[in-house]
Each structure stands twice: as structure tokens, then as C-alpha cells.
Design an enzyme around this catalytic site. Sequence first.
Site, PDB file in Angstrom:
ATOM      1  CE  LYS A 165      -8.349   0.677   4.143  1.00  0.00           C
ATOM      2  NZ  LYS A 165      -7.331   1.335   4.996  1.00  0.00           N
ATOM      3  CB  CYS A 211      -4.286  -1.083   5.427  1.00  0.00           C
ATOM      4  SG  CYS A 211      -3.344  -0.470   6.855  1.00  0.00           S
ATOM      5  CD  GLU A 257      -2.428   1.240   2.805  1.00  0.00           C
ATOM      6  OE1 GLU A 257      -3.486   1.880   2.925  1.00  0.00           O
ATOM      7  OE2 GLU A 257      -1.879   0.632   3.757  1.00  0.00           O
TER       8      GLU A 257
END
Length: 557
Positions: A372, A423, A310
Amino acid sequence: MPSGSDTTEEAVSGSTPDGPVPLAAPASAAAPARPGRARRLAALARREAPRTGLAVVAGLLLGLAFPPYDLWPLSLVSVAALSLLTRGRTARQGAWTGFAFGLSFFVLLLKWLHVIGWDAVVGLSIAEACFLALLGAGLAVTSRLPGWPVWTACLWVAQEWARDRLPLGGFPWGRLAFAHTGSPLTPLAALGGAPLVTFAVALAAALLAACAGTLWGLRENGSLRRAVPALEAFGLAAAVTLAGVLVPVPTKADDTVDIAVVQGNVQSPGMDFLGRPMMITDNHATATEKLAADVKAGKAKKPDLVIWPENSSDLDPYQYPQAYDRIDQAVKAIGVPVLVGALVDHPTKEGYVFNEGIVWDPKKGPGASYTKQHPVPFGEYVPFKEQLSKIITRFQRVTRNFYPGDHTGLLKVGPARLGDVICFEVAYDQIVHDTVNAGARALVVQTNNATYGRTGQPEQQLAMSKLRAVEHGRAVVTAATSGISAVVAPDGTVTHRIPEFTQGVVSARIPLRDETTLADRVGAAPEWALAIVGLLSCAAAAAIGRRGRTKDEKGQQ
């Protein structure tokens, strides 16, 4: 008209023209004055102090069960202690005990947030401890029901169900299951996911509490026969704890793929990890080019695909030609598709960005991408920013809000069909579940933990990857800008890892699996069922208590 003396006499004698009235009681016979509110609170605090202190200690023990300490047996001790501390108490007393337990637990668990500020640690800990207060109230009222250890375990699941979703999408950190990524209970994740592991942990702990409570009651004049229930509870607790050993964890691979994970590193941990523009992008490009040179020299095997973490491109490659060219140069050097993490400006909403994983082909350039879905509140976007920034000036540092994606992270990267989660998304059951059920044969967690480097947070997140591997029977590849990058086998074993704040490359052959686990097939059904049972047990306890009070009132009439 009566004279004044007559009026006085009537008042003294307690009579009126309508007849006699009771005389006021002498001052010496009056009811004692009720203590002031402050005095009552002080007395209550003194009475509850020992129990509150024990709850705080129990919460700290639960924190030690999680990474980076990994003392998972302490979770059983801690949860058992909370059961004993709330047993037989009122709902209000149980709520206070649960809050004290939760506050100490979350302060220890989330201390990595001190990088942002200790006020963030305390604020989030208080918010999360409120859920433990509700749990404590539930444990107290259901502790009088037959079979209370079962209701205790269901209430733990219900508490986590709520905390995973509320408010603003929830915050699942600190689930009991995440402390059991290497314990005998871990394989249960393949049957019912993280909620089933939590249920088993809480059930085993409650049975231990029942055992301890029974033995304590036998400390005087206890016979061996009366100790049988305690032995039964202990035996059941041991059986639950070891139940996972009997669960087969599927690991047979239908295919394999050779991957390389690049950890480019950052200049330093903390809020200002980015450094100068292009530094992080250049770090990852340089490490990839070094791998390409090793492949060309015969020192390393050429991978089928490469994974960057990321934010491995700190500039939008579509807006900044220097970022595009640097990435493209590195991808062409290695000659295979690279999954690149980048922040991409929203095309129509000014001030918003997408947090994306982009499949970058050496011939075609950037292609398919995943955005995301669950940005982190107050970290990646600030709700009510205009109002809150006036009170908490730190929010002004969040200059751009992350815009959520609307589809799962199923991506074709070279020969592999991978499921990308970014994440903190690895903590959310539904996001990972949907990605696997969409057809992912292995999972990738692109993450950037540089802000929280050397605080224990990367270890906590890696533990979640280990549980997801077992839950879904998939290899999980964690790619982090500054660590911990790792490869986790479908049985939850970490086979490769790169330490924090080290530039490096991990090469590994991972299995690609199509078979799904029972947890994949049943989804959230076990969690909902257990949570509903927990809530119904509270309703039953309340109804029984109300019926008992009604009988007492009738008996006094």
C-alpha cells in the site's frame, strides 16, 4: 511668569501663548461610544443566524446525497443553496457560511468515525470544513462576475484538488463525484474522471441557483420576458445534468477470467475486530477450502484465481509458520493462485510493517506483492506520535506504523493482469490512474472495513469502486474481510455482493480490458485546468473590486 489664575483662564478660554485652540466638545455632543467587542459579536451572530442555519441544513442535505442514503439529487439542491447563500456577500461572510455548510456535511458524512470516538468525527470534520470555508469565500467574491456559475463549478474542483492532497496526503472523502455513482452524470467520469463529474454537478447546481435567484427577483411585478434568463438557466442545468447520458461507456471485453472472492468475516465489528490470533486467517482459509470441496463435488466451477481481502492474514506469514502453513494449505486445496492480504514486518525498520497483497501460488508459494502506497494518517501511522500520544492517549493503540510502498499494484495473478489498490487508496485518483496505465486489465480493491461495520462507511467505499469502474472502463472487484465484498462491471453496475458480517464466496466471470478511456489518457489535466481557472476567477474578482474602490476614493476627493 504667569500666575496660576492666568493659566486657568487660558485653559478655560481655549487660548495659549501661541494663539487660540479649539475647545473640547461638551460631553453631550461627543461621538457615541462604540459598542464593546462582545456586543458587536452578539449582534453579528444574530444577523447571521438565519443564514448560518440555512447553511447547516444545506450541508446536511449534501450528506444525504451520499451512501448509505444515496439521494443524489439532493447534492444539486445543496450546492445550489450554498451558491445562493454566498452570493453578493463579502469574502469573510462567505467563508463563515462555507464553514457552517462544511461542518454539518462532514459530521454527517464521517459519523462512522464515532467507532474511534466522536472527537475524531468533530476534529476531522472541522479540518475538512476549513476547505469549504475557503470555497465559500471564493464563491462570494466571484458571485459578482459575469458567468459566475462557471467559476463556481471551477472553485468546487479547486477545493477538492486541495482537499485531496493536503495535509499529509489529503483526504478525498466527500467529493461531489462520489455521490454520483449511479446518476445521469456518472458516465462523464470516463471523459475526465471524478473532477469532471464534480464540475458538472456544481455547474448544474449553480445554474439552478441562478434560475432561483432570477425568479425570486421577479416575485413582484415580474413579466414573462424578464423570466427568460431563469428559463435559460434551468434549461442549461437540465442539459448539464443529462449530458452524461450521451457519453458511451466502453465495456467490450478482450478476454475474461473466472474469479472467486472470499469474505471470511470477523468475530465482531469495532476496534477489536481481530479477535484471537489466526482467527481471521483461519476464517478465510476455511471458506476457501469449502469452495475447493464444492468444486471437487461439482457444485461450483473452479475459478482461475481467488482473491482474499486486506488483512486476511492477521499474522505475518513470513514470521509465523502457523500462518504460512494455514494459507498454503488453503491455496493448495483450491489449486489456483490466491491474492492474499497480509501485514508483513519491515525487514530493517523496527515498529514498521508493510500492508501487502501477496500472490500465493499453489506450487511456488508466496511470490510477487504490492505494498500500500498511501497509509492513512492517524489510523495506519501517527505523525509526530511521540508528542501527540502524550495529549491523545488513544494514539498509543497504534503500536506499529505502516510503511508506504513505492510502486503501483500491477500483479500477474494466474492468467490475469490485475491492478491492486488497498482500502482507502480507491479514493485517490492518481493511485488508481497509475495502476491502470501500468497495464491492469481489471482492478482489485482489497479492504478491511471491520472497524466501521454497519456504519455506512463500507457503502461509501463501494460507491468509489463503482465510479472507478466507469472512469477506467475496468471491472472492479472489492474483497472485504467483513463486507461489503462485491463485483462491479465496467459500466458501474454491481453484479455480485456479499452482505456485511457474513462468511461467503462470490464466483464471477469478469471482463479483462486493454482499451483505455479518455480519462486514462488525459489524467489529471482537466482537474488542474479547472482548478486554475477557479483560482484565476478569484484573482480577477479581487482585482475588479480593488479597481472599483480606487475609483470611489478618487470620486470622493
